[in-house]
Design an enzyme around this catalytic site. Structure first.
Site, PDB file in Angstrom:
ATOM      1  N   TYR A  54     -78.702  44.093  -6.788  1.00  0.00           N
ATOM      2  CA  TYR A  54     -77.650  43.318  -7.464  1.00  0.00           C
ATOM      3  C   TYR A  54     -78.012  43.152  -8.945  1.00  0.00           C
ATOM      4  O   TYR A  54     -79.043  42.549  -9.281  1.00  0.00           O
ATOM      5  CB  TYR A  54     -77.444  41.942  -6.813  1.00  0.00           C
ATOM      6  CG  TYR A  54     -76.900  42.003  -5.383  1.00  0.00           C
ATOM      7  CD1 TYR A  54     -76.486  43.200  -4.808  1.00  0.00           C
ATOM      8  CD2 TYR A  54     -76.801  40.847  -4.606  1.00  0.00           C
ATOM      9  CE1 TYR A  54     -75.990  43.257  -3.508  1.00  0.00           C
ATOM     10  CE2 TYR A  54     -76.310  40.893  -3.295  1.00  0.00           C
ATOM     11  CZ  TYR A  54     -75.920  42.113  -2.762  1.00  0.00           C
ATOM     12  OH  TYR A  54     -75.441  42.159  -1.469  1.00  0.00           O
ATOM     13  N   SER A 154     -78.581  46.074   7.270  1.00  0.00           N
ATOM     14  CA  SER A 154     -77.239  45.895   6.728  1.00  0.00           C
ATOM     15  C   SER A 154     -76.509  47.222   6.797  1.00  0.00           C
ATOM     16  O   SER A 154     -76.972  48.224   6.241  1.00  0.00           O
ATOM     17  CB  SER A 154     -77.293  45.391   5.283  1.00  0.00           C
ATOM     18  OG  SER A 154     -75.977  45.233   4.791  1.00  0.00           O
ATOM     19  N   TRP A 209     -70.270  39.902   5.286  1.00  0.00           N
ATOM     20  CA  TRP A 209     -69.945  39.968   3.851  1.00  0.00           C
ATOM     21  C   TRP A 209     -68.477  40.340   3.581  1.00  0.00           C
ATOM     22  O   TRP A 209     -67.805  40.877   4.442  1.00  0.00           O
ATOM     23  CB  TRP A 209     -70.886  40.885   3.098  1.00  0.00           C
ATOM     24  CG  TRP A 209     -70.988  42.344   3.469  1.00  0.00           C
ATOM     25  CD1 TRP A 209     -71.880  42.893   4.346  1.00  0.00           C
ATOM     26  CD2 TRP A 209     -70.252  43.458   2.932  1.00  0.00           C
ATOM     27  NE1 TRP A 209     -71.732  44.255   4.379  1.00  0.00           N
ATOM     28  CE2 TRP A 209     -70.748  44.643   3.523  1.00  0.00           C
ATOM     29  CE3 TRP A 209     -69.213  43.567   1.988  1.00  0.00           C
ATOM     30  CZ2 TRP A 209     -70.252  45.920   3.229  1.00  0.00           C
ATOM     31  CZ3 TRP A 209     -68.710  44.838   1.688  1.00  0.00           C
ATOM     32  CH2 TRP A 209     -69.229  45.988   2.311  1.00  0.00           C
ATOM     33  N   LYS A 220     -54.295  37.197  -4.584  1.00  0.00           N
ATOM     34  CA  LYS A 220     -54.293  37.250  -6.049  1.00  0.00           C
ATOM     35  C   LYS A 220     -53.867  38.610  -6.597  1.00  0.00           C
ATOM     36  O   LYS A 220     -53.572  38.731  -7.769  1.00  0.00           O
ATOM     37  CB  LYS A 220     -55.668  36.854  -6.604  1.00  0.00           C
ATOM     38  CG  LYS A 220     -56.765  37.868  -6.371  1.00  0.00           C
ATOM     39  CD  LYS A 220     -58.159  37.293  -6.647  1.00  0.00           C
ATOM     40  CE  LYS A 220     -58.363  36.873  -8.076  1.00  0.00           C
ATOM     41  NZ  LYS A 220     -59.670  36.221  -8.239  1.00  0.00           N
ATOM     42  N   GLY A 286     -68.371  34.452  -1.742  1.00  0.00           N
ATOM     43  CA  GLY A 286     -68.649  34.848  -3.119  1.00  0.00           C
ATOM     44  C   GLY A 286     -67.659  34.128  -4.002  1.00  0.00           C
ATOM     45  O   GLY A 286     -66.544  33.831  -3.559  1.00  0.00           O
ATOM     46  N   GLN A 292     -62.790  28.123  -6.870  1.00  0.00           N
ATOM     47  CA  GLN A 292     -62.767  29.053  -5.719  1.00  0.00           C
ATOM     48  C   GLN A 292     -63.737  28.578  -4.637  1.00  0.00           C
ATOM     49  O   GLN A 292     -63.403  28.530  -3.449  1.00  0.00           O
ATOM     50  CB  GLN A 292     -63.178  30.463  -6.160  1.00  0.00           C
ATOM     51  CG  GLN A 292     -62.222  31.134  -7.113  1.00  0.00           C
ATOM     52  CD  GLN A 292     -62.770  32.478  -7.611  1.00  0.00           C
ATOM     53  OE1 GLN A 292     -63.901  32.858  -7.335  1.00  0.00           O
ATOM     54  NE2 GLN A 292     -61.954  33.203  -8.367  1.00  0.00           N
ATOM     55  N   GLU A 295     -62.714  25.372  -2.907  1.00  0.00           N
ATOM     56  CA  GLU A 295     -61.654  25.663  -1.933  1.00  0.00           C
ATOM     57  C   GLU A 295     -62.238  26.337  -0.686  1.00  0.00           C
ATOM     58  O   GLU A 295     -62.025  25.883   0.455  1.00  0.00           O
ATOM     59  CB  GLU A 295     -60.588  26.587  -2.554  1.00  0.00           C
ATOM     60  CG  GLU A 295     -59.543  27.031  -1.530  1.00  0.00           C
ATOM     61  CD  GLU A 295     -58.424  27.886  -2.126  1.00  0.00           C
ATOM     62  OE1 GLU A 295     -58.490  28.262  -3.307  1.00  0.00           O
ATOM     63  OE2 GLU A 295     -57.476  28.180  -1.357  1.00  0.00           O
TER      64      GLU A 295
HETATM   65  P1  NDP Z   1     -65.395  37.926  -0.895  1.00  0.00           P
HETATM   66  O1  NDP Z   1     -64.719  39.005  -0.158  1.00  0.00           O
HETATM   67  O2  NDP Z   1     -65.141  36.530  -0.459  1.00  0.00           O
HETATM   68  O3  NDP Z   1     -65.023  38.093  -2.446  1.00  0.00           O
HETATM   69  C1  NDP Z   1     -65.418  37.122  -3.379  1.00  0.00           C
HETATM   70  C2  NDP Z   1     -64.609  37.270  -4.666  1.00  0.00           C
HETATM   71  O4  NDP Z   1     -63.216  37.024  -4.409  1.00  0.00           O
HETATM   72  C3  NDP Z   1     -65.017  36.250  -5.695  1.00  0.00           C
HETATM   73  O5  NDP Z   1     -66.149  36.668  -6.432  1.00  0.00           O
HETATM   74  C4  NDP Z   1     -63.763  36.133  -6.526  1.00  0.00           C
HETATM   75  O6  NDP Z   1     -63.698  37.276  -7.367  1.00  0.00           O
HETATM   76  C5  NDP Z   1     -62.665  36.206  -5.452  1.00  0.00           C
HETATM   77  N1  NDP Z   1     -62.348  34.895  -4.860  1.00  0.00           N
HETATM   78  C6  NDP Z   1     -63.110  34.187  -3.976  1.00  0.00           C
HETATM   79  N2  NDP Z   1     -62.487  33.059  -3.610  1.00  0.00           N
HETATM   80  C7  NDP Z   1     -61.308  33.032  -4.239  1.00  0.00           C
HETATM   81  C8  NDP Z   1     -60.236  32.109  -4.251  1.00  0.00           C
HETATM   82  N3  NDP Z   1     -60.261  31.007  -3.508  1.00  0.00           N
HETATM   83  N4  NDP Z   1     -59.154  32.387  -5.028  1.00  0.00           N
HETATM   84  C9  NDP Z   1     -59.113  33.522  -5.772  1.00  0.00           C
HETATM   85  N5  NDP Z   1     -60.110  34.429  -5.820  1.00  0.00           N
HETATM   86  C10 NDP Z   1     -61.215  34.201  -5.058  1.00  0.00           C
HETATM   87  O7  NDP Z   1     -66.977  38.084  -0.817  1.00  0.00           O
HETATM   88  P2  NDP Z   1     -67.985  39.102  -1.548  1.00  0.00           P
HETATM   89  O8  NDP Z   1     -67.441  40.475  -1.561  1.00  0.00           O
HETATM   90  O9  NDP Z   1     -68.375  38.496  -2.859  1.00  0.00           O
HETATM   91  O10 NDP Z   1     -69.201  39.052  -0.548  1.00  0.00           O
HETATM   92  C11 NDP Z   1     -69.936  37.836  -0.354  1.00  0.00           C
HETATM   93  C12 NDP Z   1     -71.413  38.126  -0.382  1.00  0.00           C
HETATM   94  O11 NDP Z   1     -71.744  39.055   0.656  1.00  0.00           O
HETATM   95  C13 NDP Z   1     -71.960  38.813  -1.658  1.00  0.00           C
HETATM   96  O12 NDP Z   1     -72.175  37.920  -2.708  1.00  0.00           O
HETATM   97  C14 NDP Z   1     -73.264  39.386  -1.131  1.00  0.00           C
HETATM   98  O13 NDP Z   1     -74.243  38.371  -1.040  1.00  0.00           O
HETATM   99  C15 NDP Z   1     -72.862  39.836   0.260  1.00  0.00           C
HETATM  100  N6  NDP Z   1     -72.509  41.277   0.271  1.00  0.00           N
HETATM  101  C16 NDP Z   1     -73.328  42.125   0.984  1.00  0.00           C
HETATM  102  C17 NDP Z   1     -73.097  43.469   1.017  1.00  0.00           C
HETATM  103  C18 NDP Z   1     -74.011  44.347   1.792  1.00  0.00           C
HETATM  104  O14 NDP Z   1     -73.909  45.574   1.711  1.00  0.00           O
HETATM  105  N7  NDP Z   1     -74.931  43.800   2.551  1.00  0.00           N
HETATM  106  C19 NDP Z   1     -71.958  44.081   0.294  1.00  0.00           C
HETATM  107  C20 NDP Z   1     -71.122  43.099  -0.383  1.00  0.00           C
HETATM  108  C21 NDP Z   1     -71.406  41.766  -0.379  1.00  0.00           C
HETATM  109  P3  NDP Z   1     -62.903  37.298  -8.784  1.00  0.00           P
HETATM  110  O15 NDP Z   1     -62.742  35.905  -9.282  1.00  0.00           O
HETATM  111  O16 NDP Z   1     -63.760  38.154  -9.665  1.00  0.00           O
HETATM  112  O17 NDP Z   1     -61.600  37.990  -8.504  1.00  0.00           O
END
Ligand code: NDP
Length: 327
Positions: A54, A154, A209, A220, A286, A292, A295
């Protein structure tokens, strides 16, 4: 917050957790990262997810700075890292699941995160060029050295996870206890079908994840791609291409209407839907903004709104229930 044992381990993990992919050390500044960790921890989140890859190690550095500033007792939270892709790998020895990279990546993660041990250490992808015996032995030895407490995988296949278990059994080693797969309303097959036996046989724990499919499941993106959103980022063109499809957007719009009808929001409905699956140990959230996260942390309350009838209506909208093989 509610806590659940991680698979068949005795480790209580918060049902909602918080991760730093794309965000820490990259999309958001360090002050916001700290604020988000504060909000999560104060809400009872006890698991913070990270990985060497990351922001090429920067995400761990930022989280390490934050953790070292806080007065949070080390025994009150769980922190992870993941090994495989390297932290900006330049040469072949700096990635993979061979003994050399596993040991070096672990030491580097400990240094960047400023902790004495990692609670969870994930093999971020399978490594086809390293014998599974070498990987299982290396993870076991890290546990013996006190550098990690539990290890997992993973996005491994069920067969690869079982191979790791068989090696562990053969040599009396500690095997993997947790898998970190993608799981959300638009991505279900592996979690629901391929791993189904593993929940019963090895008691697989899961830290899932992208519960919101990178934000698609918030609605959005229904009317275009907002300027400050994840899918606007140049380096994620491949992801927006995969996600921003007419068929997905249509389902998201209908799910949004249903969320409104039952008095909640689409992100909450989507997170609560993941929580309803008993094989999910924790949903990793995330966020780029305080609002966000504030919520999304209400996901547990929303679970109560997802009655059987509503779950059926969700199923009819997504229309992607994976088929289970009949034996
Ligand atoms: P999500 O699918 O929940 O996406 C999160 C993103 O969505 C935020 O960063 C934001 O992005 C947007 N978001 C979140 N909540 C809201 C809301 N209420 N309203 C509007 N936009 C919102 O999760 P992630 O993809 O971030 O995955 C979570 C975690 O999982 C990662 O941080 C990581 O630790 C892990 N992960 C692991 C992987 C693996 O291969 N093992 C791969 C991917 C993730 P924005 O504001 O930029 O639009």
């Amino acid at each position: 917050m509610e806590y659940k044992n991680l698979g068949k381990t005795g480790l209580p993990i918060s049902r909602l957790s918080f991760g730093s992919w794309i965000t820490f050390g990259n999309q958001i500044d360090n002050q916001i990262s700290e604020r988000l960790m504060d909000i999560a921890y104060d809400y009872g989140v006890n698991f913070f997810d990270n990985a060497e890859v990351y922001a090429a190690g920067e995400s761990e550095r930022v989280m390490g700075e934050i953790l070292s500033k806080k007065s949070w007792s080390r025994d009150s939270y769980i922190v992870s890292s993941k090994v495989f892709f390297g932290a900006g790998a330049q040469v072949p020895t700096q990635k993979g699941l061979h003994r050399k990279h596993i040991f070096e990546a672990c030491n580097q993660a400990l240094e960047r995160l400023k902790v004495d041990y990692l609670d969870l250490y994930f093999c971020h992808r399978p490594d086809k060029s390293t014998p599974i015996e070498e990987t299982v032995w290396s993870m076991h030895q890290l546990i013996m050295q006190g550098k990690i407490l539990y290890w997992g995988t993973s996005e491994w296949s069920a067969q690869e996870i079982m191979e790791a278990h068989m090696v562990a059994r053969q040599y009396n080693l500690i095997g993997p206890v947790v898998e970190q797969p993608q799981y959300n309303l638009l991505h279900r097959q592996k979690f629901e079908v391929e791993y189904a036996q593993l929940y019963k046989t090895v008691g697989l724990g899961t830290t899932i994840w992208s519960p919101l499919a990178s934000g698609l499941l918030t609605g959005k993106y229904n009317n275009g791609v907002p300027a400050d959103s994840r899918l606007k980022r140049d380096e994620l063109g491949w992801l927006s291409e995969r996600l921003l499809q007419e068929s997905n957007l249509k389902k998201v719009a209908q799910l949004g209407d249903l969320a409104k009808e039952i008095g909640t929001t689409l992100p909450l409905l989507s997170i609560a839907w993941c929580l309803k699956n008993p094989n999910v140990s924790t949903v990793i959230l995330g966020a780029t903004k305080e609002q966000q996260l504030i919520e999304n942390l209400k996901g547990l309350e929303t679970e109560l709104l997802l009655t059987d009838e509503i779950m059926n209506r969700i199923e009819a909208i997504v229309d992607n229930a994976p088929e289970h093989p009949q034996y």
